[in-house]
Every structure is written in C-alpha cells, then in structure tokens.
Scaffold this active site. Sequence first.
Site, PDB file in Angstrom:
ATOM      1  N   GLU A  43      19.490  41.367  56.817  1.00 29.69           N
ATOM      2  CA  GLU A  43      18.834  40.676  55.704  1.00 29.69           C
ATOM      3  C   GLU A  43      17.576  41.423  55.251  1.00 29.69           C
ATOM      4  O   GLU A  43      16.821  41.941  56.083  1.00 29.69           O
ATOM      5  CB  GLU A  43      18.454  39.265  56.150  1.00 29.69           C
ATOM      6  CG  GLU A  43      17.741  38.431  55.102  1.00 29.69           C
ATOM      7  CD  GLU A  43      17.267  37.080  55.640  1.00 29.69           C
ATOM      8  OE1 GLU A  43      16.946  36.213  54.811  1.00 29.69           O
ATOM      9  OE2 GLU A  43      17.219  36.899  56.875  1.00 29.69           O
ATOM     10  N   LYS A 112      20.964  33.596  48.777  1.00 28.96           N
ATOM     11  CA  LYS A 112      20.695  32.643  49.855  1.00 28.96           C
ATOM     12  C   LYS A 112      20.366  31.257  49.301  1.00 28.96           C
ATOM     13  O   LYS A 112      19.454  31.098  48.482  1.00 28.96           O
ATOM     14  CB  LYS A 112      19.542  33.175  50.701  1.00 28.96           C
ATOM     15  CG  LYS A 112      19.259  32.418  51.989  1.00 28.96           C
ATOM     16  CD  LYS A 112      18.162  33.163  52.750  1.00 28.96           C
ATOM     17  CE  LYS A 112      17.894  32.568  54.120  1.00 28.96           C
ATOM     18  NZ  LYS A 112      16.800  33.319  54.800  1.00 28.96           N
ATOM     19  N   CYS A 146      21.389  34.337  57.245  1.00 26.39           N
ATOM     20  CA  CYS A 146      20.413  33.897  58.245  1.00 26.39           C
ATOM     21  C   CYS A 146      20.345  32.369  58.388  1.00 26.39           C
ATOM     22  O   CYS A 146      21.224  31.761  58.991  1.00 26.39           O
ATOM     23  CB  CYS A 146      19.052  34.498  57.907  1.00 26.39           C
ATOM     24  SG  CYS A 146      17.889  34.548  59.306  1.00 26.39           S
TER      25      CYS A 146
END
Length: 261
Positions: A43, A112, A146
């Site tokens: 990431e 995200k 994540c």
Amino acid sequence: MKLNVALIQMDIQLGLPEENIKKAVQRIEEAAKLNADIVVLPELWTTGYDLERLIEIGDANGDSLKKLMSGLARQHRINIIAGSVANKTDKGIFNTLYAFNRRGEQIGEYSKLHLIRLMQEEKFIAPGSKKGNFMLENIPAAGVICYDIRFPEWIRAHVLNGAALLFVPAEWPAQRLSHWRNLLMTRAIENQCYVIACNRIGRDNNNAFAGHSIIIDPWGDVIAEADGENETLLFAEIDTDLVDEVRSRIPIFEDRRPEHY
C-alpha cells in the site's frame, strides 16, 4: 491453473517517490527473471503515509504509475498488482490500487473504501465507492486495501461477485501483527479463496510496520510467509483449481440464508 506469485515486501522511504519507485522496479525485474506470473506491491508504496504532502508528491490521476507499470507488465509478460498509490484527482486524493495483465492492459482499479482514523487517513484521503473486482488470467479476482480486511461484509461482497483470488496491499502496523494474520486467515476460510497480502516493513515517523506478507490458501492454511524484519521477494505457487475443490466439498455459498440476515 497453477501460477507463481511474488510479493514485494519492502521498506518505504517516507515522501520519496523516486527512491521507492527505483527499488520497486528492480524487484519487479527480479521477480520476472524468476518466472513469476503475478507480482504484488504494498500500500502507498511510492510515498508512504506522508499524508500532509500527498497533494505535492501524489500522482495526478495515477498517470505516471499506470504508464510505468503498464510498460513493465508488457515488457516482462507479467501480471502486476501495483499496490496502491496516492491518486490525485479533481475530486480529491484517493488511495488507489491498479492491476495490469501481461499485455500491459489495465484490468483493475480500486480506491480504498474504509479509511483508518487511527492514522488520520480520512483527513487527507477521500474514500472510494466501488468494488475492486477484476479478471486475471480468466480467473475472478479482487483487490482491497489494508484496513478493509476488518470489514468481512466488504470482502464477502467481492466473493459473491465471483472472486477466487483476493489481493491485499497494506501498511499494517507491527503492534497489531496478530490481528493481521488472524484476520487474513479468517477471510480465506470464510470465503474459501486465496488471500495474497503484501505488507511493508520498516517504520515512518509514527509507526513501525509488521511485514509478514503472506499467501493463504482456501482452506486457511499459510503456504508462504515473510518475516517482519527484512525486505524480501516472497514466492509461492498457487493452484486456482483448489478454490473450486474447497467450495464443492464445503458448499457454504449454497447453504447461505441471506433472507434471514
């Protein structure tokens, strides 16, 4: 189908895209020489969590990253899950994952959805709104990022859209390493899919990061895992036929009762 997967577990120099890109390109070329079919990056690997400077050092519409990764994928005939980068747009900065096939074609894009307040991500980054499903080697796949793995309903939404491979680039902190491993194994077991998670190592001004990039099969068994200290190229062979085998032996998707949920 059997595929060789390589995860680039790397330290990230905070706010120094040129240094990080140089390192990543070297690792991608190394993986290609070792006959990887898929390479995965972590990431925000170009910038790290240098959030206050993303407006300065982020990538406008991801254009530079897309051009670079497309060229490398085409040159080396390799699929690249290009981690995520700070993607500057006229609607804000997004934490965006890109995926490319062996022809250099962009096959996936995901921004995200869940922003982590513990790292003040929501103050500098805008949330995405679309799922991360795509096709890779004619296999349904998906990418999330994540903190997303803490939301099982979001992962399940991708699997209900067909995903057999789940890619997870991350900057997961060392103090919650046990959560990283347990959540990823649980996501693999409950969704009967491969989980391929690439984390960074090292530290920035505020956090130490866990490493332990990991590849987990649809039974929830770890088939490869890096340590928490070293930059490495983590390799494993996956067999996508195992997904169908596990799902046929324990048919949880046929036994779901969503009308009661």
